[in-house]
Scaffold this motif. Structure first.
Motif, PDB file in Angstrom:
ATOM      1  N   ARG A   1      -7.965   7.142 -10.631  1.00 24.49           N
ATOM      2  CA  ARG A   1      -8.198   5.704 -10.706  1.00 24.49           C
ATOM      3  C   ARG A   1      -6.870   4.892 -10.669  1.00 24.49           C
ATOM      4  O   ARG A   1      -5.952   5.264 -11.523  1.00 24.49           O
ATOM      5  CB  ARG A   1      -9.092   5.402 -12.037  1.00 24.49           C
ATOM      6  CG  ARG A   1      -9.205   4.071 -12.225  1.00 24.49           C
ATOM      7  CD  ARG A   1     -10.160   3.552 -13.352  1.00 24.49           C
ATOM      8  NE  ARG A   1     -10.142   2.084 -13.781  1.00 24.49           N
ATOM      9  CZ  ARG A   1     -10.939   1.509 -14.342  1.00 24.49           C
ATOM     10  NH1 ARG A   1     -12.107   1.918 -14.609  1.00 24.49           N
ATOM     11  NH2 ARG A   1     -10.590   0.372 -14.774  1.00 24.49           N
ATOM     12  N   VAL A   2      -6.821   3.959  -9.633  1.00 27.89           N
ATOM     13  CA  VAL A   2      -5.915   3.310  -9.643  1.00 27.89           C
ATOM     14  C   VAL A   2      -6.163   1.833 -10.299  1.00 27.89           C
ATOM     15  O   VAL A   2      -7.043   1.190  -9.835  1.00 27.89           O
ATOM     16  CB  VAL A   2      -5.330   2.892  -8.256  1.00 27.89           C
ATOM     17  CG1 VAL A   2      -3.878   2.238  -8.135  1.00 27.89           C
ATOM     18  CG2 VAL A   2      -4.838   4.340  -7.633  1.00 27.89           C
ATOM     19  N   THR A   3      -5.381   1.048 -11.216  1.00 27.84           N
ATOM     20  CA  THR A   3      -6.051  -0.029 -11.901  1.00 27.84           C
ATOM     21  C   THR A   3      -4.730  -1.008 -11.784  1.00 27.84           C
ATOM     22  O   THR A   3      -3.464  -0.649 -11.950  1.00 27.84           O
ATOM     23  CB  THR A   3      -6.127   0.102 -13.278  1.00 27.84           C
ATOM     24  OG1 THR A   3      -7.242   1.039 -13.544  1.00 27.84           O
ATOM     25  CG2 THR A   3      -6.584  -1.148 -13.785  1.00 27.84           C
ATOM     26  N   VAL A   4      -4.870  -2.130 -11.122  1.00 29.72           N
ATOM     27  CA  VAL A   4      -3.866  -3.063 -11.067  1.00 29.72           C
ATOM     28  C   VAL A   4      -4.157  -4.236 -12.176  1.00 29.72           C
ATOM     29  O   VAL A   4      -5.070  -4.814 -12.143  1.00 29.72           O
ATOM     30  CB  VAL A   4      -3.773  -3.778  -9.455  1.00 29.72           C
ATOM     31  CG1 VAL A   4      -3.016  -4.884  -9.435  1.00 29.72           C
ATOM     32  CG2 VAL A   4      -3.889  -2.747  -8.385  1.00 29.72           C
ATOM     33  N   PHE A   5      -3.094  -4.431 -12.789  1.00 26.78           N
ATOM     34  CA  PHE A   5      -2.858  -5.495 -13.988  1.00 26.78           C
ATOM     35  C   PHE A   5      -1.752  -6.188 -13.986  1.00 26.78           C
ATOM     36  O   PHE A   5      -0.731  -5.883 -13.132  1.00 26.78           O
ATOM     37  CB  PHE A   5      -3.624  -5.033 -15.371  1.00 26.78           C
ATOM     38  CG  PHE A   5      -2.434  -3.796 -15.816  1.00 26.78           C
ATOM     39  CD1 PHE A   5      -1.657  -4.371 -16.877  1.00 26.78           C
ATOM     40  CD2 PHE A   5      -2.169  -2.552 -15.309  1.00 26.78           C
ATOM     41  CE1 PHE A   5      -0.655  -3.491 -17.264  1.00 26.78           C
ATOM     42  CE2 PHE A   5      -1.294  -1.693 -15.755  1.00 26.78           C
ATOM     43  CZ  PHE A   5      -0.620  -2.176 -17.027  1.00 26.78           C
TER      44      PHE A   5
ATOM     45  N   GLY B   1       0.756  -1.074   0.131  1.00 26.70           N
ATOM     46  CA  GLY B   1       0.281   0.022  -0.031  1.00 26.70           C
ATOM     47  C   GLY B   1       0.871   1.186   0.200  1.00 26.70           C
ATOM     48  O   GLY B   1       0.472   2.431  -0.624  1.00 26.70           O
ATOM     49  N   SER B   2       2.032   1.359   0.715  1.00 27.28           N
ATOM     50  CA  SER B   2       2.808   2.374   0.855  1.00 27.28           C
ATOM     51  C   SER B   2       3.395   2.825  -0.791  1.00 27.28           C
ATOM     52  O   SER B   2       3.339   3.807  -0.886  1.00 27.28           O
ATOM     53  CB  SER B   2       3.891   2.382   1.626  1.00 27.28           C
ATOM     54  OG  SER B   2       4.869   1.066   1.407  1.00 27.28           O
ATOM     55  N   GLN B   3       3.595   1.826  -1.363  1.00 30.79           N
ATOM     56  CA  GLN B   3       4.086   1.788  -2.968  1.00 30.79           C
ATOM     57  C   GLN B   3       3.037   2.767  -3.814  1.00 30.79           C
ATOM     58  O   GLN B   3       3.330   3.547  -4.492  1.00 30.79           O
ATOM     59  CB  GLN B   3       4.874   0.706  -3.399  1.00 30.79           C
ATOM     60  CG  GLN B   3       5.235   0.593  -4.926  1.00 30.79           C
ATOM     61  CD  GLN B   3       6.459   1.787  -4.999  1.00 30.79           C
ATOM     62  OE1 GLN B   3       7.278   1.171  -4.745  1.00 30.79           O
ATOM     63  NE2 GLN B   3       6.038   2.940  -5.279  1.00 30.79           N
ATOM     64  N   VAL B   4       1.900   1.908  -3.555  1.00 24.84           N
ATOM     65  CA  VAL B   4       0.863   2.603  -4.239  1.00 24.84           C
ATOM     66  C   VAL B   4       0.450   4.132  -3.869  1.00 24.84           C
ATOM     67  O   VAL B   4       0.236   5.003  -4.711  1.00 24.84           O
ATOM     68  CB  VAL B   4      -0.620   1.620  -4.025  1.00 24.84           C
ATOM     69  CG1 VAL B   4      -1.593   2.392  -4.813  1.00 24.84           C
ATOM     70  CG2 VAL B   4      -0.339   0.452  -4.602  1.00 24.84           C
ATOM     71  N   GLN B   5       0.548   4.428  -2.664  1.00 23.75           N
ATOM     72  CA  GLN B   5       0.240   5.564  -2.286  1.00 23.75           C
ATOM     73  C   GLN B   5       1.312   6.695  -2.633  1.00 23.75           C
ATOM     74  O   GLN B   5       1.003   7.734  -3.364  1.00 23.75           O
ATOM     75  CB  GLN B   5       0.473   5.753  -0.638  1.00 23.75           C
ATOM     76  CG  GLN B   5      -0.147   6.887   0.168  1.00 23.75           C
ATOM     77  CD  GLN B   5       0.061   6.677   1.714  1.00 23.75           C
ATOM     78  OE1 GLN B   5      -0.502   5.359   1.951  1.00 23.75           O
ATOM     79  NE2 GLN B   5      -0.102   7.407   2.470  1.00 23.75           N
TER      80      GLN B   5
ATOM     81  N   ALA C   1      -4.489   6.736 -12.862  1.00 23.39           N
ATOM     82  CA  ALA C   1      -4.962   8.010 -13.989  1.00 23.39           C
ATOM     83  C   ALA C   1      -5.398   9.119 -13.150  1.00 23.39           C
ATOM     84  O   ALA C   1      -6.162   8.831 -12.182  1.00 23.39           O
ATOM     85  CB  ALA C   1      -6.202   7.369 -14.759  1.00 23.39           C
ATOM     86  N   VAL C   2      -5.028  10.221 -13.765  1.00 24.50           N
ATOM     87  CA  VAL C   2      -5.329  11.544 -12.945  1.00 24.50           C
ATOM     88  C   VAL C   2      -6.260  12.366 -13.760  1.00 24.50           C
ATOM     89  O   VAL C   2      -5.917  12.638 -14.973  1.00 24.50           O
ATOM     90  CB  VAL C   2      -4.200  12.349 -12.400  1.00 24.50           C
ATOM     91  CG1 VAL C   2      -4.629  13.730 -11.802  1.00 24.50           C
ATOM     92  CG2 VAL C   2      -2.997  11.407 -11.791  1.00 24.50           C
ATOM     93  N   SER C   3      -7.542  12.910 -13.323  1.00 24.16           N
ATOM     94  CA  SER C   3      -8.242  13.633 -14.166  1.00 24.16           C
ATOM     95  C   SER C   3      -8.868  14.767 -13.115  1.00 24.16           C
ATOM     96  O   SER C   3      -8.508  14.637 -12.049  1.00 24.16           O
ATOM     97  CB  SER C   3      -9.363  12.901 -14.781  1.00 24.16           C
ATOM     98  OG  SER C   3      -9.968  12.165 -13.896  1.00 24.16           O
ATOM     99  N   ALA C   4      -9.767  15.587 -13.667  1.00 22.57           N
ATOM    100  CA  ALA C   4     -10.310  16.704 -12.793  1.00 22.57           C
ATOM    101  C   ALA C   4     -11.118  16.188 -11.628  1.00 22.57           C
ATOM    102  O   ALA C   4     -11.674  15.016 -11.876  1.00 22.57           O
ATOM    103  CB  ALA C   4     -11.222  17.476 -13.818  1.00 22.57           C
ATOM    104  N   PRO C   5     -11.368  16.808 -10.716  1.00 27.89           N
ATOM    105  CA  PRO C   5     -11.951  16.350  -9.510  1.00 27.89           C
ATOM    106  C   PRO C   5     -13.514  16.648  -9.814  1.00 27.89           C
ATOM    107  O   PRO C   5     -13.763  17.319 -10.513  1.00 27.89           O
ATOM    108  CB  PRO C   5     -11.625  17.367  -8.270  1.00 27.89           C
ATOM    109  CG  PRO C   5     -11.243  18.511  -9.078  1.00 27.89           C
ATOM    110  CD  PRO C   5     -10.537  18.103 -10.138  1.00 27.89           C
TER     111      PRO C   5
END
Length: 261
Positions: free
Chosen positions: A81-85, A59-63, A105-109
């Motif tokens: 959005r955090v997608t794991v594949f 979790g710390s790495q994802v953070q 993925a980063v987009s507008a709030p």
């Protein structure tokens, strides 16, 4: 929308690997570099990774990767959005334990408005509903069909007639001063968990059927992007939904935001 894979700008090869319909994700809102229910999102990602790939995800790495993506974009408010594949996944050898890739993925709030909505019920059960997996075709198609029929969204009901969840949201009901969460297989959302914690012993869990909707005077939908009242399900109206929605929003206003950094 900008994408980052394993902490660096995503390449075409990264994105090609992510389109295989096998993986899981979480969607969250960031405000001021912090997230409500961050620990719940990270737990969801860890559990999904173990379930689908037999491997671990720190979790710390994802953070750190989320924070790095926000810094690269120069924003502190965003939808993420955090997608794991796994680029090495081979459906012919699905038991392989694989290292995973993480796409941020980063987009507008986004904050969904608390506008009353009318939904229709649909008999449908998501596959492996406990996982927020990437198999979302049916969710979006049921929403589309509901919109075509003049509704705002669709509410899923299982084969036993029990209400489970909406297309991309959870639902709670009000009965006087009592708050009721429907007991059925569903994806347990982070916003739902935060509201349940806020209500504590003031909420109950019980089966809710379409035939029994008349016992309730309020219904509210929630996901990580907002909380909104349900004016009606099929032909059953709820006169106190907006009041219950205000109570839910009040609880969330008191819920702390956890910093990513």
């Amino acid at each position: 929308m900008k994408h980052y894979c394993n902490g660096r700008p995503a390449t075409a090869d990264d994105l090609a690997g992510a389109v295989v319909n096998y993986g899981h994700f979480t969607s969250l809102q960031v405000r001021g570099g912090a997230v409500q229910g961050l620990d719940l999102h990270l737990r969801r990602l860890r559990q999904g990774t173990t379930e689908l790939f037999g491997s671990t995800l720190e979790g710390s790495q994802v953070q750190a990767w989320i924070l790095a993506a926000l810094q690269a974009e120069g924003v502190v408010d965003a939808s993420v959005r955090v997608t794991v594949f796994a680029r090495g996944f081979d459906f012919r050898q699905p038991l392989q334990v694989l290292p995973v890739d993480v796409l941020v993925a980063v987009s507008a709030p986004v904050t969904l408005p608390a506008t009353p909505r009318r939904v229709r019920s649909v008999v449908y059960q998501r596959e492996m509903p406990e996982l927020k997996h990437v198999g979302t075709f049916a969710l979006f198609q049921h929403r589309r069909l509901a919109l075509q029929a003049g509704f705002d969204d669709a509410l899923f009901v299982d084969g036993q007639g029990r209400v489970s969840e909406g297309t991309t949201w959870n639902v709670l009901f009000g009965r006087g001063d009592e708050v009721v969460w429907p007991q059925a297989e569903a994806l347990r959302g982070t916003q739902e968990r935060l509201l349940q914690a806020g209500w504590g012993g003031g909420a109950v869990l019980e089966p809710v059927t379409l035939a029994g909707l008349g016992r309730f005077d309020a219904a509210v939908a929630c996901n990580a992007a907002g909380v909104w009242p349900l004016a009606a399900i099929d032909g059953v109206g709820f006169a106190r939904s907006e009041a219950l929605c205000e109570r839910a929003l009040g609880l969330l206003a008191e819920t702390p935001w956890q910093p990513l950094g």
